[in-house]
Design a protein around this motif. Structure first.
Motif, mmCIF file in Angstrom:
data_model
loop_
_atom_site.group_PDB
_atom_site.id
_atom_site.type_symbol
_atom_site.label_atom_id
_atom_site.label_comp_id
_atom_site.label_asym_id
_atom_site.label_seq_id
_atom_site.Cartn_x
_atom_site.Cartn_y
_atom_site.Cartn_z
ATOM 1 N N ASN A 75 0.849 -1.196 0.000
ATOM 2 C CA ASN A 75 0.000 0.000 0.000
ATOM 3 C C ASN A 75 0.877 1.235 0.000
ATOM 4 O OD1 ASN A 75 -2.456 -1.355 0.235
ATOM 5 N ND2 ASN A 75 -2.606 -1.064 2.450
ATOM 6 N N VAL A 77 0.310 4.960 1.669
ATOM 7 C CA VAL A 77 -0.603 5.678 2.557
ATOM 8 C C VAL A 77 -0.143 7.128 2.644
ATOM 9 C CG1 VAL A 77 -1.777 5.678 4.779
ATOM 10 C CG2 VAL A 77 -0.847 3.533 3.892
ATOM 11 N N ASN A 85 -4.306 7.271 10.139
ATOM 12 C CA ASN A 85 -4.790 5.982 9.640
ATOM 13 C C ASN A 85 -5.366 5.308 10.882
ATOM 14 O OD1 ASN A 85 -5.280 3.547 8.421
ATOM 15 N ND2 ASN A 85 -3.136 3.081 7.936
ATOM 16 N N HIS A 88 -6.890 -0.197 13.065
ATOM 17 C CA HIS A 88 -7.426 -1.217 12.159
ATOM 18 C C HIS A 88 -6.554 -2.453 12.266
ATOM 19 C CE1 HIS A 88 -4.203 0.647 9.784
ATOM 20 N NE2 HIS A 88 -4.112 -0.505 9.116
ATOM 21 N N HIS A 90 -5.395 -6.297 10.005
ATOM 22 C CA HIS A 90 -5.412 -7.051 8.746
ATOM 23 C C HIS A 90 -5.525 -8.524 9.086
ATOM 24 C CE1 HIS A 90 -4.247 -3.332 6.814
ATOM 25 N NE2 HIS A 90 -3.275 -3.215 7.696
ATOM 26 N N GLU A 95 2.146 -6.952 8.579
ATOM 27 C CA GLU A 95 2.447 -5.748 7.806
ATOM 28 C C GLU A 95 3.827 -5.238 8.185
ATOM 29 O OE1 GLU A 95 -0.536 -2.664 8.179
ATOM 30 O OE2 GLU A 95 0.948 -1.066 8.069
ATOM 31 N N HIS A 134 -3.636 -1.633 14.909
ATOM 32 C CA HIS A 134 -2.535 -0.665 14.808
ATOM 33 C C HIS A 134 -3.019 0.618 14.157
ATOM 34 C CE1 HIS A 134 -2.636 -2.878 11.022
ATOM 35 N NE2 HIS A 134 -2.073 -1.847 10.445
ATOM 36 N N GLN A 136 -1.373 4.683 12.366
ATOM 37 C CA GLN A 136 -0.292 5.619 12.088
ATOM 38 C C GLN A 136 -0.881 7.018 12.156
ATOM 39 O OE1 GLN A 136 -0.898 3.163 9.642
ATOM 40 N NE2 GLN A 136 0.879 1.837 9.825
ATOM 41 N N THR A 148 3.691 0.398 2.693
ATOM 42 C CA THR A 148 3.559 -0.793 3.528
ATOM 43 C C THR A 148 3.538 -2.041 2.648
ATOM 44 O OG1 THR A 148 1.193 -0.269 3.588
ATOM 45 C CG2 THR A 148 2.479 0.250 5.545
ATOM 46 N N PHE A 150 2.711 -6.475 2.766
ATOM 47 C CA PHE A 150 1.938 -7.504 3.472
ATOM 48 C C PHE A 150 2.249 -8.881 2.902
ATOM 49 C CE2 PHE A 150 -0.291 -3.518 3.235
ATOM 50 C CZ PHE A 150 -0.794 -3.322 4.505
HETATM 51 C C1 GLV Z 1 -1.050 0.773 7.127
HETATM 52 O O1 GLV Z 1 -1.314 0.455 8.281
HETATM 53 C C2 GLV Z 1 -1.601 0.045 6.031
HETATM 54 O O2 GLV Z 1 -2.476 -0.788 6.339
HETATM 55 O O3 GLV Z 1 -1.192 0.243 4.872
#
Ligand code: GLV
Ligand code: MN
Length: 196
Positions: A75, A77, A85, A88, A90, A95, A134, A136, A148, A150
């Protein structure tokens, strides 16, 4: 976190009418160089499009079908000054990320409610263990931006504020007032901020 691939690649056919755990491949004869390159992260996103002052530009299997079956995604951001951010998680990926511009307060919370955080500047990295909540926050003077990555082609995002206060249909107030130990007025006020 995703399953291992069974062939070199499998560029996603996002239009396939049948459904599997992921996407079926487009045929090798239709696969071109373009399928393995993606310029979608090159542009700054619109941080005014939501009340948080940030925007995620996703390079996942849905935007970059060449990632299909390869078990990773990225991603971009962007953060307005003061942008967040919001908390949230995942469900399908760990990440990691790097600050490209500005200064970010990055934090995550464990399943035992321990909070870890640090302020990061350009070039510094962070890691968020799989599934943990988490955030940001841009704590610098100007704009900020991070990239980021993943270990899933589609990590998914459970965004706590909207996941609780902006659902379709709405979660009943009797659940949210009890969960947060507040009255209907507070719950209604939060819901109204998200158009509920
Ligand atoms: C940051 O936390 C993202 O999910 O890209
Ligand atoms: Mn995240």
């Amino acid at each position: 976190a995703d399953p291992d691939p069974l062939q070199d690649f499998c560029v996603a056919n996002l239009n396939a009418t049948f459904s599997i755990n992921g996407y079926p491949c487009k045929s090798v004869s239709e696969t071109t160089s373009e399928d393995f390159f993606f310029s979608g992260l090159s542009k700054e996103g619109d941080t005014n499009s939501n009340p948080f002052g940030f925007i995620v530009t996703a390079g996942n299997v849905k935007t970059f079908p060449g990632l299909n079956t390869l078990g990773l995604s990225m991603n971009r951001v962007d953060y307005a000054p003061g942008g967040l951010n919001p908390p949230h998680s995942h469900p399908r990926a760990t990440e990691t990320g790097v600050v490209i511009k500005g200064k970010l307060l990055v934090g995550f919370i464990t399943t035992d409610n321990v909070f870890y955080s640090k302020v990061l500047t350009v070039g510094e990295m962070f890691v968020i263990p799989r599934g943990l909540v988490h955030f940001q926050r841009n704590v610098g003077e100007g704009k900020a931006m991070s990239i980021t990555a993943f270990n899933s082609q589609l990590p998914g995002a459970v965004v706590i504020p909207t996941n609780l206060f902006a659902t379709t249909p709405p979660i009943p107030n009797q659940v949210l007032t009890k969960a947060f130990q507040v009255g209907d007025d507070v719950v209604n006020s939060i819901k109204s901020k998200f158009g509920g």
